[in-house]
Design an enzyme around this catalytic site. Structure first.
Site, PDB file in Angstrom:
ATOM      1  N   LYS A 131       2.185  -7.986  -0.089  1.00 54.88           N
ATOM      2  CA  LYS A 131       0.733  -7.885   0.130  1.00 54.88           C
ATOM      3  C   LYS A 131       0.107  -9.253   0.329  1.00 54.88           C
ATOM      4  CE  LYS A 131       0.587  -3.478  -2.297  1.00 54.88           C
ATOM      5  NZ  LYS A 131       1.979  -3.414  -2.790  1.00 54.88           N
TER       6      LYS A 131
HETATM    7  O1  LIG Z   1       2.059  -1.343  -0.530  1.00 54.56           O
HETATM    8  C1  LIG Z   1       2.628  -0.576  -1.326  1.00 54.56           C
HETATM    9  O2  LIG Z   1       3.811  -0.333  -1.222  1.00 54.56           O
HETATM   10  C2  LIG Z   1       1.801   0.161  -2.288  1.00 54.56           C
HETATM   11  C3  LIG Z   1       0.518   0.477  -1.883  1.00 54.56           C
HETATM   12  C4  LIG Z   1      -0.212   1.434  -2.605  1.00 54.56           C
HETATM   13  O3  LIG Z   1      -1.299   1.822  -2.211  1.00 54.56           O
HETATM   14  N1  LIG Z   1       0.322   1.955  -3.739  1.00 54.56           N
HETATM   15  C5  LIG Z   1       1.570   1.599  -4.195  1.00 54.56           C
HETATM   16  O4  LIG Z   1       2.013   2.174  -5.204  1.00 54.56           O
HETATM   17  N2  LIG Z   1       2.286   0.647  -3.521  1.00 54.56           N
HETATM   18  C6  LIG Z   1       3.604   0.180  -4.025  1.00 54.56           C
HETATM   19  O5  LIG Z   1       4.541   1.251  -3.951  1.00 54.56           O
HETATM   20  C7  LIG Z   1       5.400   1.278  -5.089  1.00 54.56           C
HETATM   21  C8  LIG Z   1       5.187   2.573  -5.848  1.00 54.56           C
HETATM   22  O6  LIG Z   1       6.101   2.696  -6.895  1.00 54.56           O
HETATM   23  P1  LIG Z   1       6.336   4.065  -7.716  1.00 54.56           P
HETATM   24  O7  LIG Z   1       4.994   4.535  -8.163  1.00 54.56           O
HETATM   25  O8  LIG Z   1       7.229   3.655  -8.837  1.00 54.56           O
HETATM   26  O9  LIG Z   1       7.008   5.024  -6.764  1.00 54.56           O
HETATM   27  C9  LIG Z   1       5.054   0.010  -5.868  1.00 54.56           C
HETATM   28  O10 LIG Z   1       5.883  -1.049  -5.402  1.00 54.56           O
HETATM   29  C10 LIG Z   1       3.618  -0.272  -5.493  1.00 54.56           C
HETATM   30  O11 LIG Z   1       3.305  -1.644  -5.592  1.00 54.56           O
END
Ligand SMILES: O=C(O)c1cc(=O)[nH]c(=O)n1[C@@H]1O[C@H](COP(=O)(O)O)[C@@H](O)[C@H]1O
Length: 274
Positions: free
Chosen positions: A98
């Site tokens: 990001k």
């Molecule tokens: O850009 C991202 O990947 C991201 C954006 C967003 O809106 N929400 C989000 O959860 N993420 C990322 O996606 C992953 C979600 O992880 P889990 O919730 O464990 O599946 C993490 O690495 C977050 O930082």
């Protein structure tokens, strides 16, 4: 190996999967038998990668989990990216960092992920505007994934504000002038499933990186129903629900089983909505 739009579509077709495995690796969450090993993070990632590469199309290591450990963590991040691209070059590697800053600084971020490392894509925060994103786009064979509508509760604070057009709609419309769907993707959280119809009005063809299924509770079938295009156009990420599916010596098999469950659902959604 450069990953073009059509390469990604081919991978999805071949594997009947649009799964992105999130490598958000934390030592305290991994099986106990790995804790004492000096290269625990890489060993864990390698096992997960070897167990899932044929049913996933992308990996998304989130840099925070590596940076939190200082130099050793960054080394594990590098090793992980290099391992994926050397052993499974067809996999799409997203560095989730990001980034985004004044042009002169973004240029350095771009070099870190696209020159020092062979990442295919980088997540970028668009809020500093065109000149903050441009340096990433000068790498023509690399992808920029802009935050549009994120999965967290705070998404309402700014992204949903605006009169005629919400901020996330402005991000989609304005950025279309910077690059097309061959180089730009957007983050849209699975927790915002009802918004996918609106998103598709703005970016009918673009790939969307969709985090938020699994641990955050978003629905894979709703995302596919409202967000899928004829080329699929989706990369759905799950991190914790896959990589920590098991906590014993068989953690990699447990991760594979969880990933396989998602892939099987994806295969039937591809049949239904494409
Ligand atoms: O850009 C991202 O990947 C991201 C954006 C967003 O809106 N929400 C989000 O959860 N993420 C990322 O996606 C992953 C979600 O992880 P889990 O919730 O464990 O599946 C993490 O690495 C977050 O930082």
């Amino acid at each position: 190996m450069t990953m073009k739009y059509q390469d990604l579509v081919r991978q999805i077709e071949k594997k009947q999967s649009f799964l992105c495995v999130g490598l958000d690796t934390a030592v305290e969450k991994m099986p106990k038998h790995l804790h004492q090993t000096p290269d625990a993070i890489f060993r864990f990632n390698k096992a997960i990668i070897d167990a899932t590469h044929d049913i996933a199309v992308a990996y998304k290591p989130n840099t925070a989990f590596y940076e939190a450990l200082g130099v050793a963590g960054w080394q594990a991040f590098e090793e992980t990216v290099l391992y994926i691209k050397s052993k499974y070059p067809e996999m799409f590697v997203i560095a989730d960092a990001k980034r985004g800053d004044i042009g002169n600084t973004s240029e350095r971020y771009a070099k870190a992920f696209f020159e020092q490392l062979p990442c295919d894509a980088l997540t970028v925060a668009p809020y500093m505007g065109s000149d903050s994103v441009q340096p990433f786009l000068t790498f023509k064979d690399k992808w920029v994934i802009l935050l549009a509508l994120t999965s967290n509760n705070g998404a309402t604070d700014f992204q949903f504000t605006g009169e005629e057009k919400k901020l996330f709609e402005k991000v989609l419309d304005t950025s279309k002038n910077w690059a097309d769907e061959q180089q730009l993707m957007y983050v849209v959280g699975a927790t915002q499933a009802e918004m996918f119809t609106t998103i598709r009005k703005h970016v009918p063809k673009s790939f969307l990186l969709v985090p938020g299924v699994g641990a955050q509770g978003g629905s894979l079938s709703e995302v596919a129903k409202y967000g899928m295009t004829k080329d699929c156009g989706l990369l759905v990420n799950a991190s914790r629900s896959i990589i920590y599916a098991g906590s014993g010596h068989d953690f990699a098999e447990a991760a594979r089983a969880e990933a396989k469950k998602m892939q099987q659902e994806m295969a039937s959604l591809l049949k239904e909505y494409r």
